[in-house]
Design an enzyme around this catalytic site. Structure first.
Site, PDB file in Angstrom:
ATOM      1  N   LYS A  28       0.837  -1.189   0.000  1.00 15.41           N
ATOM      2  CA  LYS A  28       0.000   0.000   0.000  1.00 15.41           C
ATOM      3  C   LYS A  28       0.877   1.246   0.000  1.00 15.41           C
ATOM      4  O   LYS A  28       1.926   1.280   0.663  1.00 15.41           O
ATOM      5  CB  LYS A  28      -0.889   0.026   1.251  1.00 15.41           C
ATOM      6  CG  LYS A  28      -1.859  -1.136   1.345  1.00 15.41           C
ATOM      7  CD  LYS A  28      -2.894  -1.094   0.247  1.00 15.41           C
ATOM      8  CE  LYS A  28      -3.989  -2.127   0.477  1.00 15.41           C
ATOM      9  NZ  LYS A  28      -4.881  -2.242  -0.694  1.00 15.41           N
TER      10      LYS A  28
ATOM     11  N   ASP B  78      -0.383   0.038  -4.520  1.00 17.50           N
ATOM     12  CA  ASP B  78      -1.832   0.257  -4.452  1.00 17.50           C
ATOM     13  C   ASP B  78      -2.115   1.528  -3.662  1.00 17.50           C
ATOM     14  O   ASP B  78      -1.820   1.598  -2.468  1.00 17.50           O
ATOM     15  CB  ASP B  78      -2.502  -0.949  -3.776  1.00 17.50           C
ATOM     16  CG  ASP B  78      -4.027  -0.887  -3.859  1.00 17.50           C
ATOM     17  OD1 ASP B  78      -4.567   0.140  -4.325  1.00 17.50           O
ATOM     18  OD2 ASP B  78      -4.674  -1.872  -3.448  1.00 17.50           O
TER      19      ASP B  78
ATOM     20  N   GLU C 109      -2.030   0.625  -8.658  1.00 17.12           N
ATOM     21  CA  GLU C 109      -3.453   0.269  -8.609  1.00 17.12           C
ATOM     22  C   GLU C 109      -4.250   1.437  -8.035  1.00 17.12           C
ATOM     23  O   GLU C 109      -3.844   2.037  -7.040  1.00 17.12           O
ATOM     24  CB  GLU C 109      -3.577  -0.976  -7.724  1.00 17.12           C
ATOM     25  CG  GLU C 109      -4.972  -1.495  -7.500  1.00 17.12           C
ATOM     26  CD  GLU C 109      -4.923  -2.813  -6.694  1.00 17.12           C
ATOM     27  OE1 GLU C 109      -3.972  -3.600  -6.884  1.00 17.12           O
ATOM     28  OE2 GLU C 109      -5.816  -3.036  -5.880  1.00 17.12           O
TER      29      GLU C 109
ATOM     30  N   GLU D 227     -11.014  -3.332  -8.687  1.00 18.84           N
ATOM     31  CA  GLU D 227     -11.620  -3.877  -7.476  1.00 18.84           C
ATOM     32  C   GLU D 227     -12.931  -3.206  -7.106  1.00 18.84           C
ATOM     33  O   GLU D 227     -13.718  -3.768  -6.354  1.00 18.84           O
ATOM     34  CB  GLU D 227     -10.640  -3.875  -6.290  1.00 18.84           C
ATOM     35  CG  GLU D 227     -10.397  -2.544  -5.651  1.00 18.84           C
ATOM     36  CD  GLU D 227      -9.584  -2.695  -4.360  1.00 18.84           C
ATOM     37  OE1 GLU D 227      -8.364  -2.578  -4.436  1.00 18.84           O
ATOM     38  OE2 GLU D 227     -10.178  -2.933  -3.304  1.00 18.84           O
TER      39      GLU D 227
ATOM     40  N   HIS E  13      -8.474  -9.761  -8.667  1.00 18.18           N
ATOM     41  CA  HIS E  13      -8.362  -9.077  -7.378  1.00 18.18           C
ATOM     42  C   HIS E  13      -8.816 -10.005  -6.260  1.00 18.18           C
ATOM     43  O   HIS E  13      -9.893 -10.606  -6.323  1.00 18.18           O
ATOM     44  CB  HIS E  13      -9.212  -7.811  -7.366  1.00 18.18           C
ATOM     45  CG  HIS E  13      -9.079  -7.057  -6.084  1.00 18.18           C
ATOM     46  ND1 HIS E  13      -9.953  -7.207  -5.035  1.00 18.18           N
ATOM     47  CD2 HIS E  13      -8.130  -6.192  -5.667  1.00 18.18           C
ATOM     48  CE1 HIS E  13      -9.554  -6.444  -4.035  1.00 18.18           C
ATOM     49  NE2 HIS E  13      -8.450  -5.823  -4.387  1.00 18.18           N
TER      50      HIS E  13
END
Ligand code: MG
Length: 366
Positions: A154, A183, A209, A235, A285
């Protein structure tokens, strides 16, 4: 189901995983199991939608007719919303019907769906923005120690260079040949994302992402053109039309459909075909337990995601872990999808119809 640890991304802090599990029984005594999950909002609505509206429609239908049933359920729900709570509910049902179909064919789902490969690559992923730099490095080092060679972390810390520092530290752990994915969980505007991505390119990620709100297709197309950073998206997208908007605008380099959000396996296959026609790989995902079947079945699926702490075993919804060795998983040959829920564990946390979990808000407003 309570998570073993509270985890944070750039947008949300999660304490629980909501899980809606359904069983479809046939008059021949066979049972199919399906499910969907959410981060903490919506399961009570899905539960009510299935119980009050969708389940009664299934009685008397032939469960083998998955296209016919999907179309019926989706059109019945369409005025209430063609995506979102409705497709979460349809997903659970569709997955149960495919489980039934595979069981009655005596085949594991991955082979019934196409059998493109014998094993699938699994990448290590985690919701880890709350970790300190040292803790993050330690987490990735442990994942690499388990044999993983691809990783997603992340990003979206407040400081511009803080994210870069974290990415470079992880890059040092995984080496030049390790695959790094980032992400941002829809954190930025186009302008901020442009600035940040130019800096993050130094860590050589495979993709970023959700840099922007998933609703902003034009923004992603622009960001991709301006920065040259490959973008992964999916997602939050809930049906083939939402994916088509990204494909047709050339706004994504990787498609990430989530099988229990897009309407199940029936719709996932159509999204995979969109990607195949556009030359865009599918990076399923989450949904590890089902994504392994889909990735094994589909030639344009590249790998699947094991979100540490969020696969079914990690939050105690199943009692048997999946055996992933050296970052690969070999799907079994048991008929169906092979997932057996721990009924006692589910019952311990089961909520009556109409009730939601008590938890802290997902979003922290500053
Ligand atoms: Mg994500």
């Amino acid at each position: 189901m309570p998570l073993k640890q509270v985890v944070s991304s750039s947008r949300v802090t999660m304490t629980h995983r909501e899980l809606v599990v359904i069983e479809v029984e046939t008059d021949e005594g066979e049972t199919g199991v399906g499910w969907c999950t959410t981060a903490g909002v919506g399961a009570a609505a899905v539960h009510a939608l299935i119980t009050g509206y969708l389940a009664p429609m299934l009685v008397g239908l032939d469960p083998r007719n998955t296209e016919r049933i999907w179309q019926r359920l989706w059109m019945e729900c369409h005025a209430a919303g063609p995506a979102g709570i409705t497709t979460l509910a349809i997903s659970a049902i569709d997955i149960a019907l495919w489980d039934l179909k595979a069981k009655s064919a005596g085949e594991p789902l991955h082979r019934l769906l196409g059998g493109a490969r014998e094993s699938v690559e699994v990448y290590a992923s985690a919701i880890n923005l709350h970790l300190s730099l040292d803790e993050l490095v330690e987490q990735v080092r442990a994942q690499a120690g388990e044999g993983y060679t691809s990783f997603k972390i992340k990003i979206g810390r407040p400081g511009l260079y803080e994210d870069l520092q974290r990415c470079l530290a992880v890059r040092r752990v995984i080496g030049d040949n390790g695959l790094l994915m980032l992400d941002a969980n829809q954190k930025w505007s186009v302008g901020e994302a442009t600035q940040r991505i130019r800096i993050l390119l130094e860590a050589a990620p495979l993709f970023i992402e959700e840099p922007l709100l998933s609703d902003d297709i034009e923004g992603h197309a622009k960001l991709r053109d301006v920065t040259g950073m490959p973008i992964a998206m999916g997602e939050q997208l809930c049906n083939r039309f939402e994916f088509w908007n990204y494909v047709s605008r050339r706004a994504a380099d990787y498609l990430q459909p989530d099988v229990w959000k897009v309407g199940g396996i029936t719709e996932f296959l159509k999204i995979a075909a969109l990607g195949a026609a556009a030359g865009i790989p599918i990076s399923p995902h989450g949904a590890l337990e089902l994504s392994v079947h889909l990735a094994a079945a589909l030639p344009n699926a590249m790998h699947v995601e094991n979100i540490f702490g969020l696969n079914l075993f990690d939050f105690a919804a199943t009692s048997t872990p999946m055996i992933i060795s050296n970052g690969r998983y070999v799907p079994g040959s048991a008929p169906g999808h092979g997932v057996t829920f721990d009924r006692a564990a589910l019952e311990e946390h089961e909520l009556p119809l109409g009730e939601a979990i008590e938890r802290q808000p997902l979003y922290a407003f500053s």
